[in-house]
Scaffold this motif. Structure first.
Motif, PDB file in Angstrom:
ATOM      1  N   CYS A   1       0.825  -1.214   0.000  1.00 36.63           N
ATOM      2  CA  CYS A   1       0.000   0.000   0.000  1.00 36.63           C
ATOM      3  C   CYS A   1       0.862   1.268   0.000  1.00 36.63           C
ATOM      4  O   CYS A   1       1.883   1.332   0.655  1.00 36.63           O
ATOM      5  CB  CYS A   1      -0.916  -0.002   1.233  1.00 36.63           C
ATOM      6  N   HIS A   2       0.404   2.261  -0.754  1.00 35.59           N
ATOM      7  CA  HIS A   2       1.166   3.505  -0.869  1.00 35.59           C
ATOM      8  C   HIS A   2       0.867   4.497   0.250  1.00 35.59           C
ATOM      9  O   HIS A   2       1.661   5.380   0.527  1.00 35.59           O
ATOM     10  CB  HIS A   2       0.880   4.179  -2.225  1.00 35.59           C
ATOM     11  N   SER A   3      -0.313   4.406   0.844  1.00 38.69           N
ATOM     12  CA  SER A   3      -0.588   5.338   1.935  1.00 38.69           C
ATOM     13  C   SER A   3      -1.353   4.652   3.061  1.00 38.69           C
ATOM     14  O   SER A   3      -2.526   4.925   3.298  1.00 38.69           O
ATOM     15  CB  SER A   3      -1.358   6.565   1.428  1.00 38.69           C
TER      16      SER A   3
ATOM     17  N   CYS B   1      -4.778   1.071   2.831  1.00 33.27           N
ATOM     18  CA  CYS B   1      -5.774   2.149   2.783  1.00 33.27           C
ATOM     19  C   CYS B   1      -7.009   1.744   1.971  1.00 33.27           C
ATOM     20  O   CYS B   1      -8.106   2.249   2.192  1.00 33.27           O
ATOM     21  CB  CYS B   1      -5.156   3.414   2.207  1.00 33.27           C
ATOM     22  N   GLY B   2      -6.824   0.814   1.011  1.00 37.33           N
ATOM     23  CA  GLY B   2      -7.959   0.381   0.194  1.00 37.33           C
ATOM     24  C   GLY B   2      -8.294   1.342  -0.933  1.00 37.33           C
ATOM     25  O   GLY B   2      -9.215   1.087  -1.711  1.00 37.33           O
ATOM     26  N   GLN B   3      -7.551   2.443  -1.041  1.00 34.94           N
ATOM     27  CA  GLN B   3      -7.885   3.491  -2.015  1.00 34.94           C
ATOM     28  C   GLN B   3      -6.794   3.709  -3.059  1.00 34.94           C
ATOM     29  O   GLN B   3      -7.099   4.032  -4.205  1.00 34.94           O
ATOM     30  CB  GLN B   3      -8.086   4.838  -1.292  1.00 34.94           C
ATOM     31  N   CYS B   4      -5.555   3.573  -2.659  1.00 30.30           N
ATOM     32  CA  CYS B   4      -4.454   3.956  -3.549  1.00 30.30           C
ATOM     33  C   CYS B   4      -4.397   3.030  -4.767  1.00 30.30           C
ATOM     34  O   CYS B   4      -5.088   2.014  -4.826  1.00 30.30           O
ATOM     35  CB  CYS B   4      -3.128   3.924  -2.791  1.00 30.30           C
TER      36      CYS B   4
ATOM     37  N   CYS C   1      -3.573  -0.546  -3.785  1.00 29.38           N
ATOM     38  CA  CYS C   1      -4.701  -1.264  -3.166  1.00 29.38           C
ATOM     39  C   CYS C   1      -5.747  -1.625  -4.216  1.00 29.38           C
ATOM     40  O   CYS C   1      -6.334  -2.704  -4.181  1.00 29.38           O
ATOM     41  CB  CYS C   1      -5.327  -0.430  -2.052  1.00 29.38           C
TER      42      CYS C   1
HETATM   43 ZN   LIG Z   1      -3.398   1.623  -0.276  1.00 31.14          ZN
END
Ligand SMILES: [Zn+2]
Length: 333
Positions: A54-56, A63-66, A69
């Motif tokens: 994950c990047h953030s 995060c489930g968003q990047c 993810c």
């Molecule tokens: Zn992420």
């Protein structure tokens, strides 16, 4: 599907350890996740991988968003490789580049040495690492000992004793413990509501704390076989043991390979043991006969794991139960 620690059921201690490693910045480069089949090792491996890539990350979780993810959730992450689990053994070619590489799947060593496409590291998951034989294991021991920076290797195994020591000693072990029966029952009610309550109860009892196993048992043929077993063993006669063997061997179909037969027989052995324990509780079986019967089934399970032919294992188990039941008759008559 996105992967978060909170979605992992009953794995508090494993999650605490892994998540804590991120918090304290002391993540190992190689892990061996140990637990029964269906206990959730693969989901744990993927959750760890998603967090690692994950990047953030927030609160030491993915995060489930990047972009990482998102690609991971789509099963399309360029820096993630999970070796397929459909072969009996892992080959050297799956680890080291050979003249004719396997189509589409890069060898493990090539994968971990590549520059990460998304820049945040690479992860390789080797499920059912028992499939590693010495030659394949030796091909990647050095990498396992000292992987390129930013790479993470995750092995999973139900029977780590079968792994070469050289592999085990290079990994940090994390135990995936069995789920308590009430958790299994509640999950079965939620995920397999169509299965009869009795089938769910049986599955919870036979699952050994593995939700995957419980789901398989609750929704498969096992319940019908259990009902057959109850009819067969209603009366404890030696003939019942013989019919039991007939039923099992008759259940082996042409389409089943060795592994399918083993799985099928293992279910029957587990159900036999459960039946014996229940009959002992109800006072329908002497403690002595029950212990002989249970020992016969346990020995059969060991022989099955040692790759003895399933037909032979079934016959021997039935013969030994037969002997126990005959003794029982002598005592009661
Ligand atoms: Zn992420």
């Amino acid at each position: 599907m996105s992967y978060h620690w909170r979605n992992l059921l009953g794995m508090e201690s494993a999650v605490r350890e892994l998540r804590g490693s991120f918090a304290e910045n002391r993540l190992n480069h190689a892990y061996l996740l140990v637990g029964a089949a269906g206990a959730g090792k693969d989901t744990l491996a993927r959750t760890l991988a998603a967090r690692f890539l994950c990047h953030s990350p927030a609160d030491n979780d993915a995060c489930g968003q990047c972009v990482s993810c998102q690609m991971f959730a789509e099963n399309n992450h360029p820096d993630f490789l999970a070796l397929p689990r459909d072969t009996r053994y892992l080959t050297v070619a799956q680890f080291v580049e050979r003249d004719s590489p396997a189509e589409n799947i890069p060898p493990v060593l090539t994968m971990v040495n590549l520059k990460p496409a998304l820049g945040h590291g690479r992860v390789v998951v080797i499920a059912d690492a028992e499939r590693l034989r010495d030659e394949a294991a030796n091909a990647f021991l050095k990498t396992l000992e000292e992987p390129p920076p930013e790479s993470l290797l995750i092995l999973t195994a139900a029977a780590p004793k079968l792994l070469p020591n050289t592999v085990v000693s290079r990994c940090r072990r994390v135990l995936v413990t069995p789920l308590p029966p009430p958790v299994i029952s509640a999950e079965l009610a939620r995920r397999a509501p169509a299965a009869p309550a009795e089938a769910r109860a049986l599955a919870a009892e036979l699952s050994g704390g593995s939700l995957g196993e419980a789901l398989r048992l609750a929704t498969g043929e096992a319940f019908a076989d259990w009902q057959k077993l109850q009819t067969l063993w209603r009366e404890f006669t030696p003939a019942a043991a013989a019919r039991w063997a007939e039923e099992i061997i008759g259940g082996f179909t042409k389409e089943m390979d060795g592994d399918a037969k083993r799985k099928f027989l293992a279910d029957w052995l587990n159900m036999g043991a459960l039946q014996i324990r229940q009959n002992l509780r109800r006072g329908q079986l002497s403690g002595w006969a029950a212990s002989v019967g249970l020992t016969a089934l346990w020995t059969a399970g060991e022989r099955l794991n040692a790759n003895v032919r399933p037909e032979l294992v079934a016959l021997t188990a039935a013969l030994n139960c037969f002997a126990a039941l005959k003794e029982q008759l002598k005592i009661t008559n």
